[in-house]
Design a protein around this motif. Structure first.
Motif, PDB file in Angstrom:
ATOM      1  N   LEU A 152     170.329  93.246 -30.978  1.00 32.66           N
ATOM      2  CA  LEU A 152     171.380  94.068 -31.579  1.00 32.66           C
ATOM      3  C   LEU A 152     170.809  95.357 -32.163  1.00 32.66           C
ATOM      4  N   PHE A 153     169.665  95.246 -32.823  1.00 29.40           N
ATOM      5  CA  PHE A 153     169.025  96.431 -33.389  1.00 29.40           C
ATOM      6  C   PHE A 153     168.640  97.403 -32.274  1.00 29.40           C
ATOM      7  N   THR A 154     168.096  96.865 -31.183  1.00 28.76           N
ATOM      8  CA  THR A 154     167.657  97.700 -30.066  1.00 28.76           C
ATOM      9  C   THR A 154     168.830  98.426 -29.421  1.00 28.76           C
ATOM     10  N   VAL A 155     169.940  97.722 -29.242  1.00 24.52           N
ATOM     11  CA  VAL A 155     171.123  98.352 -28.650  1.00 24.52           C
ATOM     12  C   VAL A 155     171.601  99.492 -29.543  1.00 24.52           C
ATOM     13  N   SER A 156     171.602  99.289 -30.847  1.00 23.23           N
ATOM     14  CA  SER A 156     172.018 100.333 -31.778  1.00 23.23           C
ATOM     15  C   SER A 156     171.123 101.564 -31.660  1.00 23.23           C
ATOM     16  N   VAL A 157     169.807 101.342 -31.583  1.00 27.74           N
ATOM     17  CA  VAL A 157     168.869 102.458 -31.452  1.00 27.74           C
ATOM     18  C   VAL A 157     169.064 103.167 -30.120  1.00 27.74           C
ATOM     19  N   HIS A 205     165.353 108.562 -28.176  1.00 27.18           N
ATOM     20  CA  HIS A 205     164.011 109.144 -28.165  1.00 27.18           C
ATOM     21  C   HIS A 205     162.996 108.257 -28.889  1.00 27.18           C
ATOM     22  N   LEU A 206     163.468 107.321 -29.723  1.00 32.82           N
ATOM     23  CA  LEU A 206     162.544 106.421 -30.407  1.00 32.82           C
ATOM     24  C   LEU A 206     161.867 105.446 -29.449  1.00 32.82           C
ATOM     25  N   PHE A 207     162.417 105.279 -28.248  1.00 35.98           N
ATOM     26  CA  PHE A 207     161.819 104.371 -27.270  1.00 35.98           C
ATOM     27  C   PHE A 207     160.643 105.001 -26.524  1.00 35.98           C
ATOM     28  N   LEU A 208     160.445 106.286 -26.662  1.00 34.32           N
ATOM     29  CA  LEU A 208     159.442 106.989 -25.859  1.00 34.32           C
ATOM     30  C   LEU A 208     158.129 107.109 -26.623  1.00 34.32           C
ATOM     31  N   PRO A 209     157.043 106.556 -26.087  1.00 30.53           N
ATOM     32  CA  PRO A 209     155.754 106.639 -26.775  1.00 30.53           C
ATOM     33  C   PRO A 209     155.190 108.051 -26.725  1.00 30.53           C
ATOM     34  N   HIS A 210     154.349 108.375 -27.695  1.00 32.41           N
ATOM     35  CA  HIS A 210     153.674 109.675 -27.658  1.00 32.41           C
ATOM     36  C   HIS A 210     152.670 109.741 -26.508  1.00 32.41           C
ATOM     37  N   LEU A 211     152.025 108.596 -26.225  1.00 29.52           N
ATOM     38  CA  LEU A 211     151.042 108.518 -25.142  1.00 29.52           C
ATOM     39  C   LEU A 211     151.169 107.158 -24.459  1.00 29.52           C
ATOM     40  N   LYS A 229     160.663  91.283 -38.406  1.00 29.88           N
ATOM     41  CA  LYS A 229     160.178  91.286 -37.033  1.00 29.88           C
ATOM     42  C   LYS A 229     160.388  92.657 -36.407  1.00 29.88           C
ATOM     43  N   LYS A 230     159.345  93.191 -35.792  1.00 26.31           N
ATOM     44  CA  LYS A 230     159.489  94.481 -35.102  1.00 26.31           C
ATOM     45  C   LYS A 230     160.611  94.388 -34.070  1.00 26.31           C
ATOM     46  N   PRO A 231     161.432  95.431 -33.938  1.00 32.01           N
ATOM     47  CA  PRO A 231     161.293  96.786 -34.479  1.00 32.01           C
ATOM     48  C   PRO A 231     161.943  96.999 -35.849  1.00 32.01           C
ATOM     49  N   ALA A 232     162.517  95.956 -36.428  1.00 32.93           N
ATOM     50  CA  ALA A 232     163.130  96.115 -37.747  1.00 32.93           C
ATOM     51  C   ALA A 232     162.047  96.227 -38.817  1.00 32.93           C
ATOM     52  N   GLY A 233     162.467  96.609 -39.991  1.00 34.94           N
ATOM     53  CA  GLY A 233     161.552  96.651 -41.117  1.00 34.94           C
ATOM     54  C   GLY A 233     160.929  98.017 -41.352  1.00 34.94           C
ATOM     55  N   THR A 248     159.849  97.027 -29.091  1.00 28.28           N
ATOM     56  CA  THR A 248     159.321  96.546 -30.368  1.00 28.28           C
ATOM     57  C   THR A 248     158.277  97.507 -30.923  1.00 28.28           C
ATOM     58  N   ASP A 249     157.124  97.583 -30.281  1.00 26.07           N
ATOM     59  CA  ASP A 249     156.004  98.367 -30.815  1.00 26.07           C
ATOM     60  C   ASP A 249     156.320  99.853 -30.900  1.00 26.07           C
ATOM     61  N   VAL A 250     156.859 100.406 -29.815  1.00 24.79           N
ATOM     62  CA  VAL A 250     157.103 101.850 -29.776  1.00 24.79           C
ATOM     63  C   VAL A 250     158.243 102.234 -30.720  1.00 24.79           C
ATOM     64  N   VAL A 251     159.345 101.509 -30.663  1.00 25.82           N
ATOM     65  CA  VAL A 251     160.473 101.833 -31.546  1.00 25.82           C
ATOM     66  C   VAL A 251     160.061 101.685 -33.014  1.00 25.82           C
ATOM     67  N   TYR A 252     159.405 100.597 -33.335  1.00 23.32           N
ATOM     68  CA  TYR A 252     158.962 100.397 -34.722  1.00 23.32           C
ATOM     69  C   TYR A 252     158.012 101.520 -35.143  1.00 23.32           C
TER      70      TYR A 252
END
Length: 223
Positions: free
Chosen positions: A19-24, A30-36, A129-133, A158-162
């Protein structure tokens, strides 16, 4: 329900995380895209990252450091992890949705076992739990703002969004061992890749980070 059973179930199905991921995805894709993006940790020049201004490294566990749900380091990564610890003495930690997450590891036994198997690197105990918090627990451990920390992990959702929502420089690695992952996780990965590919075609950019341009120079074999 035992902690081990909850951990196994939660790593396969995380409705709150979905649910959190769908909201994001709807509001801040753009929060899903890693810098590298790199193949694995061996593509990262840890000493160079330290020289450009980073003060610490936060590592995911499953499929970033270890095969899924195992405690031992993926053997080909041993030299890279050693270089990371040498470049950031006392400033490398693991932040995982398995070991150290109080919901699934209430007594910290998984965290302690992992610490013993990976050269004593600290496993951060945390509530969400990532990506929350938030990143308050991590900032307390490192004693610096997240803008000076690198988040390394293998999952967009999880990792990238968090990492992005909390101000880290995010580096995405390819998973170490897909064959060991549950079917559900493999399908979620396909959905992740589909969405990110779509956003890349639309030329969506990652969130800004003040050291991103310098960090690019510290990585070889970009994906």
């Amino acid at each position: 329900m035992t902690a081990s059973f909850r951990r196994a179930l939660g790593q396969r199905f995380n409705p709150a995380g979905i649910l959190f991921t769908v909201s994001v995805a709807l509001r801040q894709p753009h929060l899903f895209l890693p810098h590298l993006s790199v193949r694995d940790m061996r593509s990262i020049d840890w000493a160079a990252l330290r020289q450009v201004g980073f003060r610490g490294v936060v590592l995911d566990k499953d499929n970033t450091l270890t095969a899924p749900y195992l405690r031992s380091l993926w053997p080909p990564l041993a030299d890279s992890l050693r270089e990371c610890v040498q470049a950031f003495p006392g400033q490398v930690a693991v932040f995982s949705n398995s070991a150290g997450l109080r919901e699934y590891d209430p007594d910290g036994s998984e965290a302690r076992a992992l610490e013993e198997s990976i050269e004593g690197i600290h496993v951060i105990r945390h509530e969400a739990k990532k990506p929350a918090g938030s990143a308050e627990e991590i900032e307390r451990v490192f004693g610096c703002p997240t803008s000076q920390l690198v988040m390394v992990g293998d999952r967009y959702f999880t990792d990238v969004v968090y990492g992005n929502k909390n101000g880290f420089l995010t580096i995405l690695t390819e998973p170490l061992c897909l064959s060991k992952e549950p079917f559900v996780v493999q399908q979620v990965r396909k959905f992740e890749s589909f969405l990110v590919s779509l956003w890349n075609r639309k030329r969506l950019k990652p969130v800004e980070h003040p050291l991103r341009c310098e960090a690019v120079k510290c990585v070889k074999d970009l994906v």
